[in-house]
Design an enzyme around this catalytic site. Structure first.
Site, PDB file in Angstrom:
ATOM      1  N   ASN A  51     -53.518  46.085 128.541  1.00  0.00           N
ATOM      2  CA  ASN A  51     -52.899  46.910 129.581  1.00  0.00           C
ATOM      3  C   ASN A  51     -53.012  46.286 130.977  1.00  0.00           C
ATOM      4  O   ASN A  51     -53.196  46.983 131.974  1.00  0.00           O
ATOM      5  CB  ASN A  51     -53.471  48.330 129.555  1.00  0.00           C
ATOM      6  CG  ASN A  51     -53.056  49.077 128.311  1.00  0.00           C
ATOM      7  OD1 ASN A  51     -51.882  49.087 127.940  1.00  0.00           O
ATOM      8  ND2 ASN A  51     -54.019  49.706 127.636  1.00  0.00           N
TER       9      ASN A  51
ATOM     10  N   TYR B  71     -57.734  51.508 130.832  1.00  0.00           N
ATOM     11  CA  TYR B  71     -57.423  52.899 131.161  1.00  0.00           C
ATOM     12  C   TYR B  71     -58.199  53.315 132.417  1.00  0.00           C
ATOM     13  O   TYR B  71     -58.841  52.486 133.059  1.00  0.00           O
ATOM     14  CB  TYR B  71     -57.673  53.791 129.953  1.00  0.00           C
ATOM     15  CG  TYR B  71     -56.746  53.440 128.806  1.00  0.00           C
ATOM     16  CD1 TYR B  71     -55.361  53.584 128.950  1.00  0.00           C
ATOM     17  CD2 TYR B  71     -57.235  52.915 127.610  1.00  0.00           C
ATOM     18  CE1 TYR B  71     -54.492  53.222 127.922  1.00  0.00           C
ATOM     19  CE2 TYR B  71     -56.372  52.557 126.584  1.00  0.00           C
ATOM     20  CZ  TYR B  71     -55.002  52.710 126.748  1.00  0.00           C
ATOM     21  OH  TYR B  71     -54.146  52.338 125.742  1.00  0.00           O
TER      22      TYR B  71
ATOM     23  N   ASN C 112     -60.253  48.994 127.840  1.00  0.00           N
ATOM     24  CA  ASN C 112     -58.844  48.713 127.530  1.00  0.00           C
ATOM     25  C   ASN C 112     -57.855  49.019 128.648  1.00  0.00           C
ATOM     26  O   ASN C 112     -56.698  49.334 128.409  1.00  0.00           O
ATOM     27  CB  ASN C 112     -58.424  49.462 126.261  1.00  0.00           C
ATOM     28  CG  ASN C 112     -59.106  48.919 125.025  1.00  0.00           C
ATOM     29  OD1 ASN C 112     -59.793  47.905 125.086  1.00  0.00           O
ATOM     30  ND2 ASN C 112     -58.929  49.592 123.897  1.00  0.00           N
TER      31      ASN C 112
ATOM     32  N   THR D 200     -55.254  54.991 117.827  1.00  0.00           N
ATOM     33  CA  THR D 200     -54.128  55.848 118.193  1.00  0.00           C
ATOM     34  C   THR D 200     -53.073  55.822 117.085  1.00  0.00           C
ATOM     35  O   THR D 200     -52.654  54.750 116.657  1.00  0.00           O
ATOM     36  CB  THR D 200     -53.513  55.379 119.523  1.00  0.00           C
ATOM     37  OG1 THR D 200     -54.499  55.518 120.548  1.00  0.00           O
ATOM     38  CG2 THR D 200     -52.284  56.192 119.889  1.00  0.00           C
TER      39      THR D 200
ATOM     40  N   HIS E 186     -64.003  56.972 127.029  1.00  0.00           N
ATOM     41  CA  HIS E 186     -63.162  55.774 126.959  1.00  0.00           C
ATOM     42  C   HIS E 186     -63.121  55.141 128.347  1.00  0.00           C
ATOM     43  O   HIS E 186     -62.408  55.589 129.237  1.00  0.00           O
ATOM     44  CB  HIS E 186     -61.760  56.152 126.497  1.00  0.00           C
ATOM     45  CG  HIS E 186     -60.956  54.978 125.997  1.00  0.00           C
ATOM     46  ND1 HIS E 186     -61.341  53.674 126.192  1.00  0.00           N
ATOM     47  CD2 HIS E 186     -59.777  54.920 125.305  1.00  0.00           C
ATOM     48  CE1 HIS E 186     -60.450  52.862 125.634  1.00  0.00           C
ATOM     49  NE2 HIS E 186     -59.499  53.598 125.088  1.00  0.00           N
TER      50      HIS E 186
END
Length: 377
Positions: free
Chosen positions: A242, A187, A185, A27, A182
């Site tokens: 996260n 999400y 992580n 990112t 994805h």
């Protein structure tokens, strides 16, 4: 043991890789209004000698946005911007896939349509931060994420549809060679997988089979829509990124591997340990060989990609031993557009400037020097 090296070609599904070095998704927050800019095409073109480029996480729809100035795949302007990127990479002989991203609860009301709450499997906040831009002066800052609301079961087919539409947009319109789901992580898909975030009591919560349901529905739908050989998936069994955790990751991910095996995917992308951090986490033991074996024993043929803290020596050993088919490099690719050549020749690597990782323009993005040159080609 394998006779392959980091620099051997590889067929991964429908992806023709000139070497086994992948550029990990990174990112960079340089796409205002979620539209890739001209410098985005330059950035990826500079790194096209990688066997595979995986783009930064790219939002599948407006609800999927979780960080300021990250790109999307849902508007004409966004797809036009990405088309310039893929054309530039293909002109250099490279292969590029885009990472399909729904951040779920890792967002902020300022980034959501009509400033609504972010969504997740349950109304459990993520104790983490996201990146926002001050409208007054354009400067960026990190801010705590907002409290999410739980998705209703009747909304989940819409999530699957958004992933499918984004994949079709990527391949059919923007010119990508494939997509990466994805599911790592912390999400959205990872949130459904792991019991630290998923407290549902319906068909998408509770048992391993239920918590894996949304991830598998998305993956099967994408394989049907664009062909499994153009689909990869990213998984992170034990990362704490996260604010995510699962109480029993080994049986969870062994099950996921077994269910992914029949889908004919191009590759499985595994983050080993804590994303961007230690490879071994004392309170989260995990057997990655067992995970891979679960996939292979169930008939999985996709390339096995590993990621997290690999240097040249570790990467070469991973390929030679058969631990991996592809090794992904992250921050090293930020500072070294010609990383493949540097690894091939043993040349020293440029140091990265972490202050330029998120947001900004060309500085720290397209201005790192190549070997024997002061400015990028």
């Amino acid at each position: 043991m394998s006779n392959a090296t980091l620099f051997s070609p590889l067929q991964a599904g429908e992806l023709h890789l000139s070497n086994r070095i992948a550029m990990a998704p990174l990112t960079r927050n340089r796409s205002p209004n979620a539209i890739p800019r001209a410098i985005t095409a330059t950035y990826y073109e500079q790194r096209a000698s990688a066997g595979l480029l995986i783009t930064e996480g790219t939002a599948i729809d407006p609800q999927a946005q979780g960080y300021a100035d990250v790109p999307g795949l849902y508007s004409t302007e966004q797809l036009d911007g990405w088309r310039k990127v893929t054309s530039a990479v293909h002109a250099q002989g490279g292969q590029i896939v885009t990472q399909l991203w729904h951040v779920g609860r890792v967002s902020h009301v300022d980034l959501q349509p009509e400033q609504q709450a972010p969504v997740g499997p349950s109304a459990v906040p993520a104790h983490t931060k996201t990146y926002l831009i001050n409208k007054a002066d354009g400067t960026g800052h990190f801010s705590p994420t907002s409290v999410p609301r739980a998705l209703k079961a009747l909304e989940l087919p819409g999530i699957v549809h958004s992933f499918v539409q984004a994949a079709r947009n990527a391949v059919e319109t923007a010119g990508f060679d494939g997509v990466e789901i994805h599911a790592a992580n912390g999400y959205l898909l990872d949130q459904f997988l792991k019991d630290g975030a998923n407290q549902r009591t319906d068909d998408y919560g509770g048992s391993i089979e239920n918590r894996a349901r949304l991830l598998l529905e998305v993956t099967r739908a994408l394989a049907d829509a664009i062909g499994g050989g153009k689909v990869g998936i990213r998984l992170s069994p034990v990362t704490p990124a996260n604010d995510i955790i699962d109480s029993h990751p080994q049986p969870l991910f062994d099950y996921v591997a077994q269910q992914l095996a029949p889908l004919g995917l191009a590759y499985i992308h595994v983050i080993e340990g804590a994303t961007g951090g230690p490879r071994d986490i004392a309170d989260r033991p995990f057997n990655y060989s067992q995970f891979k074996d679960a996939y292979r024993m169930a008939g999985g043929k996709g390339a096995w990609m590993v990621n997290n803290g690999y240097d040249r020596t570790m990467a070469e050993a991973a390929i030679a031993s058969g631990h991996a088919d592809i090794v992904a490099f992250g921050k090293a690719f930020i500072a070294n557009p010609d990383l493949v050549e540097r690894l091939r020749t043993g040349a020293p690597l440029n140091a990265w400037d972490q202050s330029t990782f998120y947001g900004g323009g060309e500085k720290g993005y397209t201005d790192y020097p190549r070997l024997n040159a002061q400015t990028p080609a």
